[in-house]
Design a protein around this motif. Structure first.
Motif, mmCIF file in Angstrom:
data_model
loop_
_atom_site.group_PDB
_atom_site.id
_atom_site.type_symbol
_atom_site.label_atom_id
_atom_site.label_comp_id
_atom_site.label_asym_id
_atom_site.label_seq_id
_atom_site.Cartn_x
_atom_site.Cartn_y
_atom_site.Cartn_z
ATOM 1 N N ARG A 175 0.827 -1.214 0.000
ATOM 2 C CA ARG A 175 0.000 0.000 0.000
ATOM 3 C C ARG A 175 0.855 1.255 0.000
ATOM 4 N N GLY A 212 -6.094 0.570 5.881
ATOM 5 C CA GLY A 212 -5.537 0.709 4.546
ATOM 6 C C GLY A 212 -6.339 1.656 3.685
ATOM 7 N N MET A 237 -7.246 -0.158 -2.133
ATOM 8 C CA MET A 237 -6.015 -0.159 -1.340
ATOM 9 C C MET A 237 -6.249 -0.801 0.025
ATOM 10 N N THR A 250 -4.156 -3.959 1.392
ATOM 11 C CA THR A 250 -3.513 -3.977 2.710
ATOM 12 C C THR A 250 -3.940 -5.198 3.514
#
Length: 218
Positions: free
Chosen positions: A57, A114, A131, A135
């Motif tokens: 990330r 995340g 994202m 994560t």
């Protein structure tokens, strides 16, 4: 562009993120014990599971060097998790239950943090949610690969894994962009993802597979 939300949400982010690192550290260490790794292997797998998704990330959103390399709390958290499992772990016959539980906790917590971190770096709601999923699943995938296992998110017989992360990450992204993200709302989004993952394991919910032609392979 850095993390620009206020002091209270920042504290909420830190707490949830470190809890996620600890949960995934336990998860990695338990898999290492199951694979009969030594103390070094337990520590390595705990750290890789705790850091893997966050590293991906941070690189993708431009937070260089990644926070796992600049904030000593993450290393300490992962090593404490490894030490806990090294000193005490459940017997093999019941090990799947705590492994499933801590992995679900890590998944739920990391999908939220995340997504929030990606949003704070200027990504839109949809990329932020993606994202968050990255994560959440990245560390577990790295853990399984290093342990010589097929990643849970890719196994044909695996219960829903990425979908609970997407639900939690989507909720966190919406909370951030509506100004409603704080400790409690973030925790509730994480809890929703955790509960959905555990229900999927309990009732064997899985994603649909490709349709097969009659009388032959798909």
């Amino acid at each position: 562009m850095g993390m620009d939300f206020g002091a209270a949400p920042l504290i909420a982010f830190d707490v949830l993120d470190l809890l996620g690192a600890f949960a995934f550290g336990l998860s990695g260490a338990l898999v290492a014990v199951r694979r009969d790794f030594d103390v070094v292997g337990i520590a390595v797998l705990a750290c890789c599971t705790a850091f893997g998704g966050g590293l991906i990330r941070d690189v993708l959103i431009g937070d260089i060097p990644p926070v796992a390399f600049t904030d000593l709390r993450y290393l300490v958290t992962a090593l404490v998790a490894a030490l806990v499992v090294f000193l005490w772990h459940p017997p093999e016959r019941v090990r799947r239950v705590p492994l499933t539980l801590v992995d679900a906790m890590g998944l739920g917590l990391y999908c939220v943090t995340g997504a929030v971190k990606a949003a704070s770096f200027g990504l839109g709601p949809v990329p932020s949610a993606l994202m968050g999923v990255t994560t959440a699943v990245g560390g577990g995938m790295l853990r399984d690969v290093l342990a010589g296992l097929q990643p849970s998110v890719l196994r044909r017989d695996s219960e829903l894994y990425a979908l609970p992360a997407l639900v939690g990450a989507g909720a966190a992204s919406l909370l951030f962009y509506t100004g409603a993200y704080n400790w409690w709302t973030g925790a509730l989004a994480a809890l929703g993802a955790i509960v959905l993952r555990l229900l999927a394991v309990r009732y064997h919910w899985s994603a649909p597979r490709a349709l097969r032609r009659q009388g032959g392979e798909s």
